[in-house]
Design an enzyme around this catalytic site. Sequence first.
Site, PDB file in Angstrom:
ATOM      1  N   LYS A 154       1.634   2.767 -11.072  1.00 60.25           N
ATOM      2  CA  LYS A 154       2.146   1.690 -10.205  1.00 60.25           C
ATOM      3  C   LYS A 154       1.146   1.342  -9.114  1.00 60.25           C
ATOM      4  CE  LYS A 154       3.118   4.543  -6.680  1.00 60.25           C
ATOM      5  NZ  LYS A 154       3.523   4.688  -5.307  1.00 60.25           N
ATOM      6  N   ASN A 179      -2.397   0.739  -1.191  1.00 60.50           N
ATOM      7  CA  ASN A 179      -2.885   0.009  -2.378  1.00 60.50           C
ATOM      8  C   ASN A 179      -2.679  -1.485  -2.179  1.00 60.50           C
ATOM      9  OD1 ASN A 179      -3.543   2.243  -4.411  1.00 60.50           O
ATOM     10  ND2 ASN A 179      -1.551   2.831  -3.611  1.00 60.50           N
TER      11      ASN A 179
END
Length: 340
Positions: free
Chosen positions: A198, A263
């Site tokens: 993810k 991220n």
Amino acid sequence: MNVTKRNIGVLGAGTWGMALARMLCVSGNDVQVWSAIEKEIDSLSSTRVHPNLPGMKVPDELRFTKSIEEVCKDKDVLLFAVPSVFVRSTAAKARPYVADDQIIVDVAKGIEPDTLYTMTEILADELGKEGGPKGIRLVALSGPTHAEEVAVDLPTTIVSASPDMEAAKFVQEVFSNSVMRVYTNEDIKGVELSGAMKNVIALGVGISTGLGYGDNARAALITRGIAEIARLGVAMGCNVHTFAGLAGIGDLIVTATSMHSRNNRAGILIGKGETPENAVKEVGMVVEGMNALPAALELAEQYQVDMPIVQTVNAIVNKGMGAAEAVRTLMDRDPKNELK
Ligand SMILES: NC(=O)c1ccc[n+]([C@@H]2O[C@H](COP(=O)([O-])OP(=O)(O)OC[C@H]3O[C@@H](n4cnc5c(N)ncnc54)[C@H](O)[C@@H]3O)[C@@H](O)[C@H]2O)c1
């Protein structure tokens, strides 16, 4: 709910290790935290504040140690909470002190590039070497969980995953309280794969945001992103339902839509034209989506699975392709019968 006091050793004093250590301490457990960085232990034990969690007070009862032997000793549960790149080295240091059949919980997310092992596979490998315990019971604890929210008691859900259901249920009992609801799942591989992959998709979502694209693109990347992860997972023997659950789509949503996610933040900077190297420097911490890219590509190749979003993120991050051009390439692909 957790009524029995347990002895818990936490390895790693980063944001996640400390948020969980505090939670476990206030829910009545005896908790001791170790860090590889001695200065960090000095600072945490004297200030009782973590620099990245300024709103969280470290309870007086929470104990610290600089000795990895001490943190492992006489513990019902050992919690590995170091970033994924340090899981193997930390396990190697802990090996002589881990007890036979001790319950080991991993919360790090990632895939080791050289071996393609998940985090609990690294732990099994490293702790299984000579001089280590005769056996261990491994659990992966993963889900949509920002440390910043757990640190201030905001309601959170998580998945305790293990093929050893007795161990998964034990961990469920230890971590459950009025602000943390714990589910169980036997599909440890699917849970860990979701947690590692993810981050790559979240990086892509950040890039899309940085380029100025809107909610349509974000929703598309999240939905098609989990389709890619599920396609790989199913090819690897995981349960497809895992990817529709908290550790799958749940974790992807929380990572791809929040500024707590490094991220996502790194992706936004790249989308705005920053180089990947500078984006990492600016975020100031490990960007695990970037570290997971080589393993994601290798797994896709090994299992003959199509992962166009992962490949596009890789083209931007590692091959110097312009983000806008990369997205055009993604949009212009031949329509084919991808996972429904
Ligand atoms: N932060 C979150 O909200 C969150 C939530 C779920 C899972 N996770 C996962 O937990 C893991 C840790 O995340 P984090 O946010 O706490 O990371 P972090 O960047 O805050 O961790 C830094 C910590 O790692 C430890 N460390 C640094 N160098 C080390 C070394 N050489 N050897 C061993 N330990 C060292 C130190 O204790 C340091 O404080 C990651 O894999 C992450 O994906 C994080």
